[in-house]
Design a protein around this motif. Structure first.
Motif, short mmCIF file in Angstrom:
data_model
loop_
_atom_site.label_atom_id
_atom_site.label_comp_id
_atom_site.label_asym_id
_atom_site.label_seq_id
_atom_site.Cartn_x
_atom_site.Cartn_y
_atom_site.Cartn_z
N GLY A 202 0.82 -1.21 0.00
CA GLY A 202 0.00 0.00 0.00
C GLY A 202 0.85 1.26 0.00
O GLY A 202 0.57 2.21 -0.74
N ALA A 203 1.89 1.27 0.83
CA ALA A 203 2.77 2.44 0.87
C ALA A 203 3.44 2.67 -0.47
O ALA A 203 3.58 3.80 -0.94
CB ALA A 203 3.81 2.26 1.98
N GLY A 204 3.86 1.58 -1.13
CA GLY A 204 4.48 1.70 -2.45
C GLY A 204 3.51 2.22 -3.49
O GLY A 204 3.87 3.03 -4.35
N SER B 48 -4.89 1.37 3.90
CA SER B 48 -4.29 2.24 4.92
C SER B 48 -2.88 2.65 4.51
O SER B 48 -2.48 3.79 4.71
CB SER B 48 -4.25 1.52 6.27
N GLY B 49 -2.13 1.72 3.91
CA GLY B 49 -0.79 2.04 3.43
C GLY B 49 -0.81 3.08 2.33
O GLY B 49 0.03 3.99 2.29
N VAL B 50 -1.78 2.95 1.41
CA VAL B 50 -1.93 3.95 0.35
C VAL B 50 -2.21 5.33 0.96
O VAL B 50 -1.60 6.33 0.58
CB VAL B 50 -3.08 3.56 -0.61
N LEU C 110 -6.56 -7.76 4.71
CA LEU C 110 -5.35 -7.37 3.98
C LEU C 110 -5.65 -6.20 3.04
O LEU C 110 -4.82 -5.31 2.86
CB LEU C 110 -4.80 -8.56 3.20
N ALA C 111 -6.87 -6.20 2.46
CA ALA C 111 -7.26 -5.10 1.58
C ALA C 111 -7.34 -3.80 2.37
O ALA C 111 -6.91 -2.73 1.90
CB ALA C 111 -8.60 -5.38 0.92
N GLY C 112 -7.87 -3.87 3.59
CA GLY C 112 -7.94 -2.68 4.43
C GLY C 112 -6.58 -2.18 4.84
O GLY C 112 -6.33 -0.97 4.89
N THR C 113 -5.66 -3.13 5.12
CA THR C 113 -4.29 -2.74 5.47
C THR C 113 -3.61 -2.09 4.28
O THR C 113 -2.89 -1.09 4.42
CB THR C 113 -3.50 -3.98 5.93
N TRP C 114 -3.81 -2.67 3.09
CA TRP C 114 -3.25 -2.07 1.87
C TRP C 114 -3.77 -0.65 1.68
O TRP C 114 -3.01 0.28 1.38
CB TRP C 114 -3.60 -2.93 0.66
#
Length: 211
Positions: A47-49, A117-119, A111-115
Protein backbone atom coordinates in the motif's frame (compact mmCIF):
# COMPACT_ATOMS: atom_id res chain seq x y z
CA UNK A 1 14.76 7.21 -21.13
CA UNK A 2 16.71 6.06 -18.09
CA UNK A 3 18.87 8.60 -16.23
CA UNK A 4 22.59 8.75 -16.88
CA UNK A 5 24.62 6.30 -14.73
CA UNK A 6 26.42 9.27 -13.17
CA UNK A 7 23.02 10.41 -11.86
CA UNK A 8 21.56 6.97 -11.20
CA UNK A 9 24.34 5.85 -8.84
CA UNK A 10 24.04 8.68 -6.28
CA UNK A 11 20.25 8.56 -6.61
CA UNK A 12 20.25 4.84 -5.79
CA UNK A 13 22.54 5.42 -2.81
CA UNK A 14 20.21 8.10 -1.48
CA UNK A 15 17.15 5.86 -1.92
CA UNK A 16 18.81 3.02 0.01
CA UNK A 17 19.65 5.33 2.90
CA UNK A 18 16.13 6.82 2.91
CA UNK A 19 14.56 3.36 2.92
CA UNK A 20 16.70 2.25 5.87
CA UNK A 21 16.09 5.39 7.92
CA UNK A 22 13.26 4.87 10.45
CA UNK A 23 10.24 7.04 9.81
CA UNK A 24 6.42 6.97 9.49
CA UNK A 25 6.41 4.35 6.71
CA UNK A 26 8.67 1.98 8.60
CA UNK A 27 6.70 2.48 11.80
CA UNK A 28 3.47 1.67 9.94
CA UNK A 29 4.45 -1.55 8.20
CA UNK A 30 6.61 -2.86 11.04
CA UNK A 31 3.78 -2.15 13.47
CA UNK A 32 1.34 -4.11 11.30
CA UNK A 33 3.81 -6.99 10.90
CA UNK A 34 4.44 -7.22 14.64
CA UNK A 35 0.82 -6.94 15.76
CA UNK A 36 -1.13 -8.59 12.92
CA UNK A 37 1.37 -10.89 11.24
CA UNK A 38 3.72 -10.99 8.28
CA UNK A 39 0.94 -10.91 5.65
CA UNK A 40 -0.39 -7.65 7.09
CA UNK A 41 3.12 -6.19 7.04
CA UNK A 42 3.54 -7.13 3.38
CA UNK A 43 0.15 -5.61 2.54
CA UNK A 44 1.18 -2.41 4.31
CA UNK A 45 4.40 -2.25 2.26
CA UNK A 46 2.42 -2.77 -0.95
CA UNK A 47 0.00 0.00 0.00
CA UNK A 48 2.77 2.44 0.87
CA UNK A 49 4.48 1.70 -2.45
CA UNK A 50 1.23 2.29 -4.34
CA UNK A 51 0.87 5.67 -2.66
CA UNK A 52 4.40 6.61 -3.71
CA UNK A 53 3.65 5.62 -7.31
CA UNK A 54 0.71 8.04 -7.29
CA UNK A 55 3.03 10.82 -6.10
CA UNK A 56 5.52 9.83 -8.79
CA UNK A 57 2.91 10.18 -11.53
CA UNK A 58 1.70 13.56 -10.24
CA UNK A 59 5.23 14.93 -9.92
CA UNK A 60 6.24 13.59 -13.36
CA UNK A 61 3.35 15.32 -15.12
CA UNK A 62 3.38 18.51 -13.06
CA UNK A 63 7.12 19.19 -13.02
CA UNK A 64 7.55 18.31 -16.70
CA UNK A 65 4.81 20.81 -17.56
CA UNK A 66 6.67 23.41 -15.53
CA UNK A 67 9.88 22.69 -17.47
CA UNK A 68 8.10 23.39 -20.76
CA UNK A 69 6.12 26.41 -19.56
CA UNK A 70 8.62 28.14 -17.28
CA UNK A 71 12.21 26.84 -17.14
CA UNK A 72 13.16 29.68 -14.79
CA UNK A 73 10.51 28.63 -12.29
CA UNK A 74 11.75 25.05 -12.58
CA UNK A 75 15.24 26.25 -11.66
CA UNK A 76 13.75 28.11 -8.71
CA UNK A 77 11.97 24.91 -7.68
CA UNK A 78 15.25 23.02 -7.71
CA UNK A 79 16.95 25.65 -5.56
CA UNK A 80 14.00 25.62 -3.16
CA UNK A 81 14.25 21.84 -3.14
CA UNK A 82 17.93 22.04 -2.24
CA UNK A 83 17.08 24.28 0.71
CA UNK A 84 14.36 21.82 1.78
CA UNK A 85 16.85 18.95 1.65
CA UNK A 86 19.20 20.97 3.86
CA UNK A 87 16.32 21.47 6.29
CA UNK A 88 15.61 17.72 6.32
CA UNK A 89 19.29 17.06 7.00
CA UNK A 90 19.26 19.47 9.94
CA UNK A 91 16.06 17.94 11.32
CA UNK A 92 17.52 14.43 11.13
CA UNK A 93 20.50 15.50 13.23
CA UNK A 94 18.49 17.66 15.61
CA UNK A 95 15.55 15.36 16.33
CA UNK A 96 16.63 11.94 15.14
CA UNK A 97 14.47 9.22 13.67
CA UNK A 98 11.32 8.03 15.38
CA UNK A 99 10.49 4.33 15.46
CA UNK A 100 7.68 3.89 17.99
CA UNK A 101 6.50 0.34 17.53
CA UNK A 102 3.51 -1.19 19.33
CA UNK A 103 4.26 -4.03 21.71
CA UNK A 104 0.73 -5.42 22.08
CA UNK A 105 -1.34 -7.20 19.40
CA UNK A 106 -3.51 -4.82 17.39
CA UNK A 107 -7.03 -5.32 16.11
CA UNK A 108 -7.23 -7.59 13.07
CA UNK A 109 -7.94 -6.00 9.69
CA UNK A 110 -8.40 -7.41 6.24
CA UNK A 111 -5.35 -7.37 3.98
CA UNK A 112 -7.26 -5.10 1.58
CA UNK A 113 -7.94 -2.68 4.43
CA UNK A 114 -4.29 -2.74 5.47
CA UNK A 115 -3.25 -2.07 1.87
CA UNK A 116 -5.68 0.85 1.67
CA UNK A 117 -4.29 2.24 4.92
CA UNK A 118 -0.79 2.04 3.43
CA UNK A 119 -1.93 3.95 0.35
CA UNK A 120 -3.52 6.62 2.54
CA UNK A 121 -0.40 6.95 4.73
CA UNK A 122 1.53 8.30 1.76
CA UNK A 123 -1.10 9.92 -0.47
CA UNK A 124 -2.59 11.99 2.37
CA UNK A 125 0.77 12.98 3.85
CA UNK A 126 1.75 16.47 2.59
CA UNK A 127 5.35 15.88 3.68
CA UNK A 128 5.61 12.97 1.25
CA UNK A 129 4.22 15.09 -1.57
CA UNK A 130 6.65 17.90 -0.75
CA UNK A 131 9.55 15.46 -0.55
CA UNK A 132 8.83 13.97 -3.98
CA UNK A 133 8.25 17.42 -5.48
CA UNK A 134 11.65 18.63 -4.27
CA UNK A 135 13.76 15.45 -4.36
CA UNK A 136 13.10 13.98 -7.81
CA UNK A 137 13.69 17.20 -9.84
CA UNK A 138 17.22 17.44 -8.40
CA UNK A 139 18.20 14.66 -10.83
CA UNK A 140 16.61 16.11 -14.00
CA UNK A 141 17.95 18.93 -16.17
CA UNK A 142 15.75 21.92 -16.93
CA UNK A 143 16.13 21.43 -20.69
CA UNK A 144 15.59 17.67 -20.73
CA UNK A 145 13.08 16.80 -23.49
CA UNK A 146 12.38 13.46 -21.79
CA UNK A 147 11.51 14.97 -18.42
CA UNK A 148 8.28 12.99 -17.96
CA UNK A 149 9.99 9.65 -18.61
CA UNK A 150 13.04 10.60 -16.53
CA UNK A 151 10.99 11.68 -13.51
CA UNK A 152 8.71 8.66 -13.70
CA UNK A 153 11.69 6.32 -14.06
CA UNK A 154 13.38 7.85 -11.03
CA UNK A 155 10.19 7.65 -8.98
CA UNK A 156 9.62 4.04 -10.01
CA UNK A 157 13.20 3.14 -9.10
CA UNK A 158 12.66 4.85 -5.75
CA UNK A 159 9.55 2.74 -5.09
CA UNK A 160 11.10 -0.55 -6.26
CA UNK A 161 14.28 -0.21 -4.21
CA UNK A 162 12.43 1.05 -1.17
CA UNK A 163 9.81 -1.71 -1.38
CA UNK A 164 12.48 -4.42 -1.75
CA UNK A 165 14.24 -3.18 1.39
CA UNK A 166 10.95 -2.83 3.25
CA UNK A 167 9.91 -6.37 2.30
CA UNK A 168 13.17 -7.71 3.70
CA UNK A 169 12.60 -5.75 6.91
CA UNK A 170 9.05 -7.10 7.26
CA UNK A 171 10.25 -10.68 6.74
CA UNK A 172 12.66 -10.15 9.63
CA UNK A 173 10.37 -7.82 11.59
CA UNK A 174 10.90 -9.35 15.04
CA UNK A 175 14.68 -9.38 14.81
CA UNK A 176 14.86 -5.99 13.13
CA UNK A 177 12.65 -4.28 15.70
CA UNK A 178 14.47 -5.93 18.61
CA UNK A 179 17.81 -4.90 17.14
CA UNK A 180 16.71 -1.29 16.72
CA UNK A 181 15.48 -1.18 20.31
CA UNK A 182 18.72 -2.67 21.64
CA UNK A 183 21.00 -0.51 19.48
CA UNK A 184 19.66 3.06 19.17
CA UNK A 185 23.11 4.07 17.94
CA UNK A 186 22.36 2.31 14.65
CA UNK A 187 19.33 4.53 14.06
CA UNK A 188 21.42 7.56 15.04
CA UNK A 189 24.12 6.58 12.56
CA UNK A 190 21.45 6.36 9.85
CA UNK A 191 20.31 9.87 10.79
CA UNK A 192 23.80 11.22 10.21
CA UNK A 193 24.21 9.31 6.94
CA UNK A 194 20.80 10.53 5.75
CA UNK A 195 21.73 14.12 6.68
CA UNK A 196 25.16 13.91 5.03
CA UNK A 197 23.85 12.64 1.69
CA UNK A 198 21.05 15.20 1.50
CA UNK A 199 23.37 18.02 2.51
CA UNK A 200 25.84 16.98 -0.19
CA UNK A 201 23.12 16.95 -2.87
CA UNK A 202 21.81 20.33 -1.76
CA UNK A 203 25.25 21.94 -1.57
CA UNK A 204 26.21 20.64 -5.00
CA UNK A 205 23.07 22.07 -6.54
CA UNK A 206 23.30 25.44 -4.80
CA UNK A 207 26.98 25.84 -5.75
CA UNK A 208 26.22 24.93 -9.37
CA UNK A 209 23.51 27.63 -9.53
CA UNK A 210 25.81 30.32 -8.18
CA UNK A 211 28.59 29.80 -10.74
Amino acid sequence: MLPDPAILLPFTLAVVVIALTPGPDMTFFLGRALTQGRAAGLAAVAGAGTGLLVHTLLVSLGVSALIVAAPTLFTALKVAGALYLLWLAAQAIRRGSALLLPREPGSARSLAGTWASGVAVNILNPKVALFFLTFLPQFVSAGDPNAVAQLFALGTIFVLIGSAINLAIVLAADRFAAGMRRNPRIARAMDWLFASIFAAFAAQLLLARTR
